[in-house]
Motif scaffolding. Sequence first.
Motif, PDB file in Angstrom:
ATOM      1  N   TYR A 177       0.765  -1.227  -0.027  1.00 42.96           N
ATOM      2  CA  TYR A 177      -0.176  -0.038  -0.207  1.00 42.96           C
ATOM      3  C   TYR A 177       0.767   1.283  -0.047  1.00 42.96           C
ATOM      4  O   TYR A 177       1.974   1.110   0.525  1.00 42.96           O
ATOM      5  N   SER A 178       0.197   2.442  -0.565  1.00 39.00           N
ATOM      6  CA  SER A 178       1.168   3.519  -0.688  1.00 39.00           C
ATOM      7  C   SER A 178       1.151   4.016   0.920  1.00 39.00           C
ATOM      8  O   SER A 178       0.351   3.543   1.771  1.00 39.00           O
ATOM      9  N   VAL A 179       2.062   5.144   1.209  1.00 39.89           N
ATOM     10  CA  VAL A 179       2.316   5.593   2.381  1.00 39.89           C
ATOM     11  C   VAL A 179       0.862   6.406   2.829  1.00 39.89           C
ATOM     12  O   VAL A 179       0.419   6.239   4.224  1.00 39.89           O
ATOM     13  N   ALA A 180       0.145   6.989   2.034  1.00 42.84           N
ATOM     14  CA  ALA A 180      -1.029   7.700   2.406  1.00 42.84           C
ATOM     15  C   ALA A 180      -2.063   6.558   2.896  1.00 42.84           C
ATOM     16  O   ALA A 180      -2.898   6.749   3.749  1.00 42.84           O
ATOM     17  N   THR A 181      -2.173   5.523   2.182  1.00 45.82           N
ATOM     18  CA  THR A 181      -3.136   4.365   2.494  1.00 45.82           C
ATOM     19  C   THR A 181      -2.712   3.886   3.942  1.00 45.82           C
ATOM     20  O   THR A 181      -3.812   3.625   4.819  1.00 45.82           O
ATOM     21  N   GLN A 182      -1.501   3.718   4.128  1.00 46.60           N
ATOM     22  CA  GLN A 182      -1.169   3.134   5.341  1.00 46.60           C
ATOM     23  C   GLN A 182      -1.505   4.055   6.571  1.00 46.60           C
ATOM     24  O   GLN A 182      -2.126   3.577   7.683  1.00 46.60           O
ATOM     25  N   LEU A 183      -1.039   5.503   6.446  1.00 46.23           N
ATOM     26  CA  LEU A 183      -1.532   6.414   7.343  1.00 46.23           C
ATOM     27  C   LEU A 183      -2.905   6.200   7.638  1.00 46.23           C
ATOM     28  O   LEU A 183      -3.304   6.427   8.836  1.00 46.23           O
ATOM     29  N   ALA A 184      -3.766   6.374   6.548  1.00 44.33           N
ATOM     30  CA  ALA A 184      -5.152   6.472   6.865  1.00 44.33           C
ATOM     31  C   ALA A 184      -5.623   5.164   7.515  1.00 44.33           C
ATOM     32  O   ALA A 184      -6.339   5.337   8.555  1.00 44.33           O
ATOM     33  N   ILE A 185      -5.318   3.954   6.968  1.00 40.05           N
ATOM     34  CA  ILE A 185      -5.686   2.478   7.839  1.00 40.05           C
ATOM     35  C   ILE A 185      -5.360   2.667   9.170  1.00 40.05           C
ATOM     36  O   ILE A 185      -6.018   2.173  10.024  1.00 40.05           O
ATOM     37  N   GLY A 186      -3.873   2.999   9.497  1.00 41.89           N
ATOM     38  CA  GLY A 186      -3.599   3.129  10.769  1.00 41.89           C
ATOM     39  C   GLY A 186      -4.129   4.117  11.778  1.00 41.89           C
ATOM     40  O   GLY A 186      -4.395   3.785  12.576  1.00 41.89           O
ATOM     41  N   GLY A 187      -4.280   5.333  11.091  1.00 47.73           N
ATOM     42  CA  GLY A 187      -4.922   6.350  11.821  1.00 47.73           C
ATOM     43  C   GLY A 187      -6.380   6.054  12.231  1.00 47.73           C
ATOM     44  O   GLY A 187      -6.798   6.419  13.469  1.00 47.73           O
ATOM     45  N   VAL A 188      -7.193   5.594  11.371  1.00 48.03           N
ATOM     46  CA  VAL A 188      -8.715   5.123  11.611  1.00 48.03           C
ATOM     47  C   VAL A 188      -8.811   4.209  12.557  1.00 48.03           C
ATOM     48  O   VAL A 188      -9.447   4.015  13.576  1.00 48.03           O
ATOM     49  N   SER A 189      -7.953   3.132  12.505  1.00 49.41           N
ATOM     50  CA  SER A 189      -7.983   1.899  13.337  1.00 49.41           C
ATOM     51  C   SER A 189      -7.417   2.336  14.797  1.00 49.41           C
ATOM     52  O   SER A 189      -7.934   1.803  15.744  1.00 49.41           O
ATOM     53  N   GLY A 190      -6.148   3.155  14.599  1.00 43.59           N
ATOM     54  CA  GLY A 190      -5.902   3.782  15.956  1.00 43.59           C
ATOM     55  C   GLY A 190      -6.756   4.440  16.623  1.00 43.59           C
ATOM     56  O   GLY A 190      -7.106   4.419  17.857  1.00 43.59           O
ATOM     57  N   TRP A 191      -7.581   5.467  16.018  1.00 43.53           N
ATOM     58  CA  TRP A 191      -8.567   6.112  16.672  1.00 43.53           C
ATOM     59  C   TRP A 191      -9.673   5.529  17.159  1.00 43.53           C
ATOM     60  O   TRP A 191      -9.990   5.755  18.347  1.00 43.53           O
ATOM     61  N   CYS A 192     -10.184   4.365  16.466  1.00 47.29           N
ATOM     62  CA  CYS A 192     -11.189   3.472  16.950  1.00 47.29           C
ATOM     63  C   CYS A 192     -10.818   2.775  18.194  1.00 47.29           C
ATOM     64  O   CYS A 192     -11.757   2.864  19.490  1.00 47.29           O
ATOM     65  N   GLU A 239       7.759 -10.967  17.738  1.00 45.51           N
ATOM     66  CA  GLU A 239       7.122 -10.747  16.561  1.00 45.51           C
ATOM     67  C   GLU A 239       6.565  -9.390  16.563  1.00 45.51           C
ATOM     68  O   GLU A 239       6.458  -8.597  15.396  1.00 45.51           O
ATOM     69  N   VAL A 240       6.349  -8.616  17.599  1.00 45.51           N
ATOM     70  CA  VAL A 240       5.574  -7.469  17.475  1.00 45.51           C
ATOM     71  C   VAL A 240       6.865  -6.350  17.240  1.00 45.51           C
ATOM     72  O   VAL A 240       6.445  -5.530  16.069  1.00 45.51           O
ATOM     73  N   GLN A 241       7.907  -6.535  17.524  1.00 43.53           N
ATOM     74  CA  GLN A 241       9.023  -5.684  17.255  1.00 43.53           C
ATOM     75  C   GLN A 241       9.273  -5.648  15.918  1.00 43.53           C
ATOM     76  O   GLN A 241       9.566  -4.625  14.953  1.00 43.53           O
ATOM     77  N   VAL A 242       9.319  -6.648  14.987  1.00 43.93           N
ATOM     78  CA  VAL A 242       9.430  -7.224  13.595  1.00 43.93           C
ATOM     79  C   VAL A 242       8.317  -6.404  12.904  1.00 43.93           C
ATOM     80  O   VAL A 242       8.564  -5.839  12.130  1.00 43.93           O
ATOM     81  N   PHE A 243       7.167  -6.865  13.448  1.00 45.90           N
ATOM     82  CA  PHE A 243       5.946  -6.184  12.658  1.00 45.90           C
ATOM     83  C   PHE A 243       5.966  -4.712  12.584  1.00 45.90           C
ATOM     84  O   PHE A 243       6.090  -3.789  11.694  1.00 45.90           O
ATOM     85  N   VAL A 244       6.309  -4.115  13.862  1.00 47.43           N
ATOM     86  CA  VAL A 244       6.439  -2.539  13.968  1.00 47.43           C
ATOM     87  C   VAL A 244       7.702  -1.997  12.848  1.00 47.43           C
ATOM     88  O   VAL A 244       7.563  -1.136  12.248  1.00 47.43           O
ATOM     89  N   LYS A 245       8.677  -2.728  12.945  1.00 49.20           N
ATOM     90  CA  LYS A 245       9.866  -2.292  12.048  1.00 49.20           C
ATOM     91  C   LYS A 245       9.508  -2.233  10.745  1.00 49.20           C
ATOM     92  O   LYS A 245       9.997  -1.317   9.700  1.00 49.20           O
ATOM     93  N   LYS A 246       8.667  -3.461  10.044  1.00 43.69           N
ATOM     94  CA  LYS A 246       8.481  -3.564   8.798  1.00 43.69           C
ATOM     95  C   LYS A 246       7.417  -2.699   8.382  1.00 43.69           C
ATOM     96  O   LYS A 246       7.319  -2.196   7.346  1.00 43.69           O
ATOM     97  N   ASN A 247       6.448  -2.025   9.233  1.00 40.70           N
ATOM     98  CA  ASN A 247       5.052  -1.254   9.055  1.00 40.70           C
ATOM     99  C   ASN A 247       5.036  -0.084   9.742  1.00 40.70           C
ATOM    100  O   ASN A 247       4.168   0.222  10.521  1.00 40.70           O
ATOM    101  N   ILE A 248       6.426   0.454   9.840  1.00 41.54           N
ATOM    102  CA  ILE A 248       6.612   1.882  10.553  1.00 41.54           C
ATOM    103  C   ILE A 248       5.623   2.933  10.253  1.00 41.54           C
ATOM    104  O   ILE A 248       4.931   3.572  11.176  1.00 41.54           O
ATOM    105  N   VAL A 249       5.051   3.081   9.185  1.00 39.77           N
ATOM    106  CA  VAL A 249       4.134   4.101   8.629  1.00 39.77           C
ATOM    107  C   VAL A 249       2.723   3.625   9.394  1.00 39.77           C
ATOM    108  O   VAL A 249       2.145   4.477   9.935  1.00 39.77           O
TER     109      VAL A 249
END
Length: 146
Positions: free
Chosen positions: A40-55, A121-131
Motif C-alpha cells: 500500500y502507498s504511504v497515504a493508505t497506510q497512514l489512513a488505515i493506521g490512523g482510523v484503526s488507532g482512533w477507533c 514478533e511485535v518488534q519485527v512487525f513494527v519495524k516492517k510497518n513503521i508508517v
Amino acid sequence: MSEKDTETFDVMELAEHVKKQRWWNKMFGKNNSGAAAEKYSVATQLAIGGVSGWCAGYLFQKVGKLAASAVGGGFFLLQIAHHTGYIKIDWKRVEQDVNKAKKQLKLNSEPPKEVRTKINEVQVFVKKNIVLTGGFAGGFLLGLAS
C-alpha cells in the motif's frame, strides 16, 4: 476428537475457505505475509493506521472509564460495608497475602518464552510497518483525547 478440537478444526477450515475467496485476494493479496509497506502507498497506510488507532483509542477510553468506575464503586461499597459492620476485613491477612504476592513477582521477573517470542514478533512487525504503526499510534492518541 474432543469438542474443543472440533471447534479448532472448524475455525481453521473456515480461515482456509475465506483465504480462497476472490474478495480476500483483492483486499490482502495472495501472499499476505509481507509488510504492508510493500502493498500500500504511504497515504493508505497512514489512513488505515490512523482510523484503526482512533477507533481503538476511543473504545479504550470508554471501556477504561467504565472499568475505573466499576472498580472505584466496588471499593467504595466495600468500605461502606466495612464501616457499617456488614463485613469484617482481616487487614493482617491482607498484608501477608500482598507481601507473598510481591515475593512471587520478584522471583518470576523473567517473562516466559512465549511472551518473549510475541514481543519479538511485535518488534519485527513494527519495524516492517513503521508508517502504519505511526498512524495507529497517532490515531490512538486522538481517540483517547476525543
